[in-house]
Motif scaffolding. Sequence first.
Motif, mmCIF file in Angstrom:
data_model
loop_
_atom_site.group_PDB
_atom_site.id
_atom_site.type_symbol
_atom_site.label_atom_id
_atom_site.label_comp_id
_atom_site.label_asym_id
_atom_site.label_seq_id
_atom_site.Cartn_x
_atom_site.Cartn_y
_atom_site.Cartn_z
ATOM 1 N N LYS A 91 0.831 -1.207 0.000
ATOM 2 C CA LYS A 91 0.000 0.000 0.000
ATOM 3 C C LYS A 91 0.861 1.250 0.000
ATOM 4 C CE LYS A 91 -3.806 2.194 2.489
ATOM 5 N NZ LYS A 91 -4.710 2.106 3.673
ATOM 6 N N THR A 92 1.941 1.242 0.778
ATOM 7 C CA THR A 92 2.845 2.397 0.806
ATOM 8 C C THR A 92 3.502 2.615 -0.546
ATOM 9 O OG1 THR A 92 3.282 1.989 3.155
ATOM 10 C CG2 THR A 92 4.835 3.391 1.979
ATOM 11 N N LEU A 93 3.951 1.530 -1.176
ATOM 12 C CA LEU A 93 4.645 1.655 -2.455
ATOM 13 C C LEU A 93 3.697 2.068 -3.574
ATOM 14 C CD1 LEU A 93 6.997 -1.477 -2.252
ATOM 15 C CD2 LEU A 93 7.582 0.902 -1.823
ATOM 16 N N ILE A 94 2.511 1.511 -3.622
ATOM 17 C CA ILE A 94 1.585 1.848 -4.712
ATOM 18 C C ILE A 94 1.079 3.277 -4.568
ATOM 19 C CG2 ILE A 94 -0.541 1.051 -3.614
ATOM 20 C CD1 ILE A 94 0.525 0.562 -7.285
ATOM 21 N N LEU A 128 1.579 6.001 -7.607
ATOM 22 C CA LEU A 128 0.444 6.631 -8.277
ATOM 23 C C LEU A 128 0.244 8.093 -7.890
ATOM 24 C CD1 LEU A 128 -2.180 3.731 -8.058
ATOM 25 C CD2 LEU A 128 -0.670 4.328 -9.963
ATOM 26 N N ASP A 129 1.095 8.617 -7.042
ATOM 27 C CA ASP A 129 0.961 10.013 -6.639
ATOM 28 C C ASP A 129 1.739 10.895 -7.612
ATOM 29 O OD1 ASP A 129 0.581 12.391 -5.413
ATOM 30 O OD2 ASP A 129 1.450 11.825 -3.480
ATOM 31 N N PRO A 130 1.063 11.711 -8.443
ATOM 32 C CA PRO A 130 1.810 12.533 -9.409
ATOM 33 C C PRO A 130 2.619 13.645 -8.770
ATOM 34 C CG PRO A 130 -0.531 13.058 -9.463
ATOM 35 C CD PRO A 130 -0.385 11.873 -8.553
ATOM 36 N N SER A 131 2.328 13.978 -7.514
ATOM 37 C CA SER A 131 3.094 15.029 -6.850
ATOM 38 C C SER A 131 4.445 14.554 -6.350
ATOM 39 C CB SER A 131 2.278 15.599 -5.687
ATOM 40 O OG SER A 131 2.028 14.596 -4.709
ATOM 41 N N LYS A 132 4.655 13.252 -6.322
ATOM 42 C CA LYS A 132 5.940 12.713 -5.882
ATOM 43 C C LYS A 132 6.998 12.919 -6.960
ATOM 44 C CE LYS A 132 4.299 10.826 -2.026
ATOM 45 N NZ LYS A 132 4.701 11.253 -0.678
ATOM 46 N N ALA A 133 8.257 12.913 -6.518
ATOM 47 C CA ALA A 133 9.370 13.055 -7.457
ATOM 48 C C ALA A 133 9.567 11.760 -8.235
ATOM 49 C CB ALA A 133 10.641 13.438 -6.712
ATOM 50 N N LEU A 172 1.978 10.205 -18.918
ATOM 51 C CA LEU A 172 2.522 11.319 -18.149
ATOM 52 C C LEU A 172 4.045 11.324 -18.146
ATOM 53 C CD1 LEU A 172 0.162 11.183 -15.018
ATOM 54 C CD2 LEU A 172 -0.015 12.697 -17.002
ATOM 55 N N LEU A 173 4.664 10.154 -18.349
ATOM 56 C CA LEU A 173 6.114 10.057 -18.277
ATOM 57 C C LEU A 173 6.788 10.455 -19.587
ATOM 58 C CD1 LEU A 173 8.505 9.142 -16.465
ATOM 59 C CD2 LEU A 173 8.247 6.860 -17.457
ATOM 60 N N HIS A 174 6.158 10.211 -20.732
ATOM 61 C CA HIS A 174 6.787 10.478 -22.029
ATOM 62 C C HIS A 174 7.184 11.946 -22.209
ATOM 63 C CE1 HIS A 174 6.900 6.594 -23.825
ATOM 64 N NE2 HIS A 174 5.584 6.391 -23.739
ATOM 65 N N PRO A 175 6.376 12.914 -21.795
ATOM 66 C CA PRO A 175 6.838 14.303 -21.936
ATOM 67 C C PRO A 175 8.106 14.607 -21.142
ATOM 68 C CG PRO A 175 4.471 14.241 -21.617
ATOM 69 C CD PRO A 175 4.962 12.860 -21.396
ATOM 70 N N GLU A 176 8.299 13.931 -20.010
ATOM 71 C CA GLU A 176 9.502 14.156 -19.212
ATOM 72 C C GLU A 176 10.741 13.543 -19.857
ATOM 73 O OE1 GLU A 176 9.584 15.940 -16.432
ATOM 74 O OE2 GLU A 176 7.429 16.332 -16.463
ATOM 75 N N MET A 177 10.564 12.643 -20.804
ATOM 76 C CA MET A 177 11.689 11.982 -21.454
ATOM 77 C C MET A 177 12.128 12.689 -22.727
ATOM 78 S SD MET A 177 10.113 8.142 -21.000
ATOM 79 C CE MET A 177 11.308 7.414 -22.081
ATOM 80 N N GLN A 178 11.358 13.602 -23.229
ATOM 81 C CA GLN A 178 11.656 14.252 -24.502
ATOM 82 C C GLN A 178 12.417 15.551 -24.281
ATOM 83 O OE1 GLN A 178 7.897 14.756 -26.457
ATOM 84 N NE2 GLN A 178 7.448 12.541 -26.489
ATOM 85 N N LEU A 179 13.394 15.768 -25.134
ATOM 86 C CA LEU A 179 14.229 16.964 -25.029
ATOM 87 C C LEU A 179 13.449 18.227 -25.331
ATOM 88 C CD1 LEU A 179 17.044 18.209 -24.641
ATOM 89 C CD2 LEU A 179 17.496 17.758 -27.065
ATOM 90 N N GLU A 180 12.469 18.146 -26.220
ATOM 91 C CA GLU A 180 11.722 19.334 -26.587
ATOM 92 C C GLU A 180 10.845 19.850 -25.449
ATOM 93 O OE1 GLU A 180 11.645 16.523 -28.169
ATOM 94 O OE2 GLU A 180 12.841 16.899 -29.995
ATOM 95 N N LYS A 181 10.355 18.936 -24.611
ATOM 96 C CA LYS A 181 9.427 19.330 -23.554
ATOM 97 C C LYS A 181 10.091 19.433 -22.176
ATOM 98 C CE LYS A 181 5.410 17.374 -25.903
ATOM 99 N NZ LYS A 181 4.230 16.488 -25.796
#
Length: 521
Positions: free
Chosen positions: A311-314, A318-323, A356-365
């Motif tokens: 429960k702690t890990l999930i 799933l918390d988008p505010s986490k790093a 949500l993760l793909h934009p963080e992986m792209q150099l343009e975004k």
Amino acid sequence: MSIVPKETIAVIAQSIGIANLSSDVALALAPDVEYRLREIMQEAIKCMRHSKRTVLTAEDVNSALSLRNVEPIYGFASGDPLRFKRAVGHKDLFYIDDRDVDFKEVIDAPLPKAPLDTAVVAHWLAIEGVQPAIPENAPVEAIVAPSENKKSENSKEDGLLVDLKLPVKHVLSRELQLYFDKITELTVTRPESILCKEALVSLAVDSGIHPLVPYFSYFIADEVARSLNDLPILFALMRVVRSLLQNPHIHIEPYLHQLMPSIITCVVAKRLGSKITDNHWELRDFSANLAASVCKRYGHVYHNLQSRLTKTLINAFLDPSKALTQHYGAIQGLAALGTSVVRLLVLPNLEPYLQLLHPEMQLEKQKNEMKRKEAWRVYGALLRAAGKCLYDRLKLFPGLLSPPRHPGWRINGRVATSHSNKRMSSTNLSSQQPPFKKVAADGPTGAMQPIAMTANLQGAPDGFPTRSSGKGGSVAPKGSAVLAQAWKEDLDAGRLLASLFQLFGEGVFSFIQPVEMSFFI
């Protein structure tokens, strides 16, 4: 010359009524008195040694006198020490101060309380590290001694004096204290030294460190909270936890509630270490495997241990505010708990998370290079977790992706071909099907029966029913149920592969065996 002076002989003579003993007679009696004394003392020492004692008592002297048929001395059988007083005017003369007791005082004195009968009563001091609230155990308020005012109030209210016994302190030997100080010093000051590694080996095998377990657990929890910016110390502390868990001679279950928060902190903490170059990813992987090993080893003792950890890990995943570093630790922790956890908790949330993760992986975004590297780390962790789940599913059905050997099935002299390309990989495998599938397909009816995909299978623990050995048992219905379940699993594995291929592309092929990859080449 005798060690007994003649004056002593004269004093003893006066005590028994001989007042005019001449000095010559006293001088002649002194050697004989010394001989008799030595003889009695030697016998008394023998009695002391036969009693397995090292202190000579008056009882030993009385036993020696009885062996010599001499009347024993009286009045010295008490265990209290004898009190000698110096005689006035004589610096070398001492006497025993015997107080005269009046019989009237003894008779008029009140009788003492009758002693209680000897009895043995068992009670629990602690159960799994928790002290039960029973009258035999001291309450929590008794840990701090009450003030004098409280004592007077209690005595006034009850009318009785309260004898409060404080708990006994935990006493450690000097050797254990030195051992604990040395281990903690090496962990904090020289975590990468060879001596620290030897100390970890000692923690894993030493059988006499069980009294130090609560001190180690408190030390680990305190140091993890204070050293989040020091990566080598955190790694050394996790290695200490691993050594304690590997030690078969200590009982560490009551202290898991203190160790697990420290381990989870090293898994899902936002930042571990103070430098950009610190490899905190390795620490998160190590701590995740450590938490999974704790659940695997002690899950039967604490039934809610794995559920609480999951429960702690999930929640962190799933918390988008986490790093992203916290997401990485949560994914690694869930993957370490097994493929079932990944299949039930990670895969259903995989597609929206990757969106949500793909934009963080792209150099343009994402212009921040550190953020992009963290996103790619999380992507790799997801790929490994999903790929391992796929690999385990394909191991259960090795013929799922193998190329067909024959173009169709032969049933009663006819060839049944498939008109759907989606079922080609599973319906054309006559030679590689399990025995239950062959029985169901080539049954006594001579034709393929429709298969209910929602068959309710009961029987064996693995989901496959056991075959009946009776003469009247019907094999075809059981084979149909088994075939339905097997095809359902095949379809699930196929859908999993297709879904992962859509999300990760050709990267998922690295988790497929080379023989099975030949299907795509």
